[in-house]
Design a protein around this motif. Structure first.
Motif, PDB file in Angstrom:
ATOM      1  N   ARG A 100       0.920  -0.887  -0.188  1.00  0.00           N
ATOM      2  CA  ARG A 100       0.110   0.291  -0.251  1.00  0.00           C
ATOM      3  C   ARG A 100       1.065   1.579  -0.256  1.00  0.00           C
ATOM      4  NH1 ARG A 100      -3.259   0.622   4.217  1.00  0.00           N
ATOM      5  NH2 ARG A 100      -1.409  -0.183   5.649  1.00  0.00           N
ATOM      6  N   ILE A 101       0.287   2.205  -0.737  1.00  0.00           N
ATOM      7  CA  ILE A 101       1.182   3.925  -0.588  1.00  0.00           C
ATOM      8  C   ILE A 101       0.366   4.156   0.255  1.00  0.00           C
ATOM      9  CG2 ILE A 101       1.176   5.310  -2.162  1.00  0.00           C
ATOM     10  CD1 ILE A 101       1.816   3.890  -4.866  1.00  0.00           C
ATOM     11  N   LEU A 102       0.647   4.640   1.274  1.00  0.00           N
ATOM     12  CA  LEU A 102       0.329   5.079   2.447  1.00  0.00           C
ATOM     13  C   LEU A 102      -0.375   6.978   2.511  1.00  0.00           C
ATOM     14  CD1 LEU A 102       2.472   3.335   5.308  1.00  0.00           C
ATOM     15  CD2 LEU A 102       0.375   3.228   4.393  1.00  0.00           C
ATOM     16  N   GLN A 103       1.074   7.619   1.821  1.00  0.00           N
ATOM     17  CA  GLN A 103       0.915   8.566   1.536  1.00  0.00           C
ATOM     18  C   GLN A 103       1.347   9.498   0.165  1.00  0.00           C
ATOM     19  OE1 GLN A 103       0.847  11.643   5.011  1.00  0.00           O
ATOM     20  NE2 GLN A 103       2.331  10.395   6.075  1.00  0.00           N
ATOM     21  N   THR A 112       4.893   8.287   1.707  1.00  0.00           N
ATOM     22  CA  THR A 112       5.634   6.970   2.371  1.00  0.00           C
ATOM     23  C   THR A 112       4.414   5.841   1.563  1.00  0.00           C
ATOM     24  OG1 THR A 112       5.820   8.338   4.378  1.00  0.00           O
ATOM     25  CG2 THR A 112       4.999   5.773   4.789  1.00  0.00           C
ATOM     26  N   VAL A 113       5.890   4.954   2.136  1.00  0.00           N
ATOM     27  CA  VAL A 113       5.249   3.440   1.511  1.00  0.00           C
ATOM     28  C   VAL A 113       5.248   1.526   2.012  1.00  0.00           C
ATOM     29  CG1 VAL A 113       5.726   3.968  -1.351  1.00  0.00           C
ATOM     30  CG2 VAL A 113       7.017   2.612   0.416  1.00  0.00           C
ATOM     31  N   GLN A 114       4.332   1.362   2.457  1.00  0.00           N
ATOM     32  CA  GLN A 114       4.732  -0.151   2.571  1.00  0.00           C
ATOM     33  C   GLN A 114       5.937  -0.771   1.723  1.00  0.00           C
ATOM     34  OE1 GLN A 114       0.954  -2.225   2.960  1.00  0.00           O
ATOM     35  NE2 GLN A 114       0.749  -2.128   4.749  1.00  0.00           N
ATOM     36  N   ALA A 115       6.482  -1.519   2.420  1.00  0.00           N
ATOM     37  CA  ALA A 115       8.530  -2.360   1.956  1.00  0.00           C
ATOM     38  C   ALA A 115       7.951  -3.267   0.627  1.00  0.00           C
ATOM     39  CB  ALA A 115       8.925  -3.124   3.215  1.00  0.00           C
ATOM     40  N   VAL A 211       8.423   2.639   4.381  1.00  0.00           N
ATOM     41  CA  VAL A 211       9.785   3.618   4.432  1.00  0.00           C
ATOM     42  C   VAL A 211       9.273   5.251   3.955  1.00  0.00           C
ATOM     43  CG1 VAL A 211      11.403   3.945   2.297  1.00  0.00           C
ATOM     44  CG2 VAL A 211      10.934   1.704   3.087  1.00  0.00           C
ATOM     45  N   THR A 212       9.800   6.729   3.753  1.00  0.00           N
ATOM     46  CA  THR A 212       9.230   7.887   3.570  1.00  0.00           C
ATOM     47  C   THR A 212      10.296   7.690   3.034  1.00  0.00           C
ATOM     48  OG1 THR A 212       8.260   8.089   5.961  1.00  0.00           O
ATOM     49  CG2 THR A 212       8.682  10.125   4.037  1.00  0.00           C
ATOM     50  N   LEU A 213       9.865   8.155   1.196  1.00  0.00           N
ATOM     51  CA  LEU A 213      10.573   8.902   0.520  1.00  0.00           C
ATOM     52  C   LEU A 213      11.108  10.306  -0.427  1.00  0.00           C
ATOM     53  CD1 LEU A 213       9.810   5.469  -2.881  1.00  0.00           C
ATOM     54  CD2 LEU A 213      12.404   5.808  -0.515  1.00  0.00           C
ATOM     55  N   ARG A 214      11.731  11.101  -0.276  1.00  0.00           N
ATOM     56  CA  ARG A 214      12.453  12.084  -1.070  1.00  0.00           C
ATOM     57  C   ARG A 214      11.684  11.740  -2.292  1.00  0.00           C
ATOM     58  NH1 ARG A 214      15.897  16.334   0.972  1.00  0.00           N
ATOM     59  NH2 ARG A 214      16.872  14.392   1.705  1.00  0.00           N
ATOM     60  N   LEU A 215      10.883  12.520  -2.654  1.00  0.00           N
ATOM     61  CA  LEU A 215      10.795  12.879  -4.472  1.00  0.00           C
ATOM     62  C   LEU A 215      11.203  13.745  -5.311  1.00  0.00           C
ATOM     63  CD1 LEU A 215       7.004  11.493  -3.966  1.00  0.00           C
ATOM     64  CD2 LEU A 215       8.820  10.317  -4.542  1.00  0.00           C
TER      65      LEU A 215
END
Length: 462
Positions: A100-103, A112-115, A211-215
């Motif tokens: 799931r893509i959480l936000q 923020t995405v699930q692994a 994981v919270t990622l920089r876009l």
């Protein structure tokens, strides 16, 4: 450190109560989870647990810790240095259903995405946002796995690796505790940098579940270019001057003559079978034109020919699809083989020398070997293709790999730029940084005193 592992059978009743049909001991399922894309032998786990949430991973881990059962986290299985084999048996936690893509925070340019979310799944989700995630290892890997192995790829020369593009993690520890390693803030000086402790730890310190990622913002214009060279050395010298000239190239990929032959066959291309560079430029329409013209001028100084560039998305996609299919393309050169893949990374000033000496090894080899790499940041790969019926080929391939790694270390480089350590490069990590490995072992023993998390990878603990 304890290596007195308990019997998996003792943990199965509690795991079955928790997961029901999502706990499998079926031979086919176990076999599937006992290997990755590497040439290492399949070693299946005793059971596979399909998790749906961080809390579930925590409960699985608590059960396994109670019974001293080893745990291996699994994503899409695209790693290539023996990361997932169950060398001590135990339970594989499959995170692929945590997808799931959480936000997505468009204003802050992060998500923020699930692994278990894959790179292409996120790319599709972001399509209408004006944002993209740049780390592109080629395979449609899971983002949790990419963080765990500190993945890199074709865009790293401009946008960096996972280390530069992960803001925070949610991690399940060896005793089942759940921790958050950071925040969505773009920088912090608050204590130890726990996020980067887990990036590249390959599931040996904790299991990454979110994981919270920089876009990054999509560029106004993108152009891709192709250029052939009479030799790999000419191509590398062109790359070095391009980087030193400060041209902000987004991608610079080297493919040697044999790799081009394989790509032509597999992807139905018709490039000359000589070393090539694939390049990409990002920016405004004017700037990508200027970048392409400047690089074309540099290429001409090093005997580059047939320099062509395009902004048409269909042509660009076809070019990069062929590059991402390099691995299956190479396998067609020696049907039935399990490729031995390796990578090193050296300072850009030593790249030409390292590749020149490696080419001498390749020329003397008795089997096909292709060279390719993200040469804009000094990282290149070999795919060595031993004949499936000649065990002596494997010994020769391993010896060549050893020489390559030690050559890179002698040039102030690293034993692996992006593949990770896994099983295959434990010895070389010890040679690269013996004092550091002592500290790594102390960290591992503190966080995982029973050596339950992916034992037999990264560090020797027995």
């Amino acid at each position: 450190m304890s290596t007195n592992y308990g019997a998996v059978e003792n943990a199965l009743p509690a795991l079955s109560t928790l997961l029901g049909e999502r706990l499998s001991t079926a031979p086919a399922v176990r076999e599937h989870h006992g290997h990755d894309e590497s040439g290492f032998q399949t070693v299946p786990p005793d059971a596979v647990a399909f998790a749906h949430s961080t809390e579930e991973v925590s409960e699985i881990m608590q059960i396994c810790a109670r019974h001293k059962v080893p745990v291996i986290a699994s994503g899409t299985g695209t790693a290539i240095d023996g990361h997932v084999q169950a060398l001590r048996g135990g339970v594989c936690i499959d995170l692929s259903q945590m997808d799931r893509i959480l936000q997505v925070n468009q204003e802050d340019m992060d998500c923020t995405v699930q692994a278990g979310v894959t790179r292409l799944q996120l790319e599709s989700h972001l399509r209408d946002t004006g944002l993209f995630f740049p780390v592109d290892p080629g395979a449609n890997a899971s983002l949790g796995g990419m963080a765990a192995t500190s993945a890199s790829g074709t865009n790293a020369v401009r946008y960096g690796t996972m280390k530069e593009n992960v803001l925070s993690l949610r991690v399940v520890m060896a005793d089942g505790r759940i921790i958050q390693t950071g925040t969505r803030a773009k920088k912090s000086s608050a204590g130890y940098d726990l996020t980067h402790l887990f990036i590249g730890s390959e599931g040996t310190l904790g299991i990454i579940t979110e994981v919270t990622l920089r876009l990054h913002g999509l560029q106004e214009a993108i152009s891709s270019a192709v250029c052939g060279f009479p030799s790999v050395e000419d191509a590398i010298n062109m790359v070095i001057l391009t980087i030193q000239s400060g041209i902000p190239v987004a991608r610079i990929e080297l493919l040697d003559a044999l790799m081009m032959q394989a790509i032509n066959r597999y992807s139905k291309m018709d490039y000359p079978e000589q070393p090539h560079l694939f390049l990409e430029f990002h920016g405004s329409e004017a700037s990508v034109r200027e970048q392409a013209e400047a690089v074309q001028g540099i290429a001409s100084e090093f005997n580059g020919s047939d320099f062509t560039w395009t902004t048409r998305s269909e042509e660009r996609n076809r070019l990069w699809k062929a590059r991402h299919d390099a691995y299956p393309s190479a396998l067609q050169l020696q049907p039935g083989t399990r490729a031995i893949t390796t990578d090193v990374c050296v300072p850009i000033s030593r790249l030409a020398e390292c590749i020149r000496e490696t080419r001498l090894d390749i020329d003397r080899a008795s089997m096909p070997i292709v060279m390719l790499g993200h040469v804009g940041d000094g990282n290149f790969h070999l795919a060595i293709l031993p004949h499936p019926d000649r065990p002596e080929d494997v010994d020769e391939a391993e010896a060549l790999n050893h020489r390559l790694v030690r050559r890179a270390l002698a040039m102030d480089g690293t034993c692996t730029g992006e593949h990770g350590v896994g099983q295959g490069k434990i010895q070389f990590l010890e040679e690269q940084n013996p004092e550091g490995v002592v500290l790594m072992r102390q960290i591992k023993q503190t966080l995982d005193p029973d050596n339950l998390l992916n034992p037999g990878k990264v560090l020797r603990m027995d």
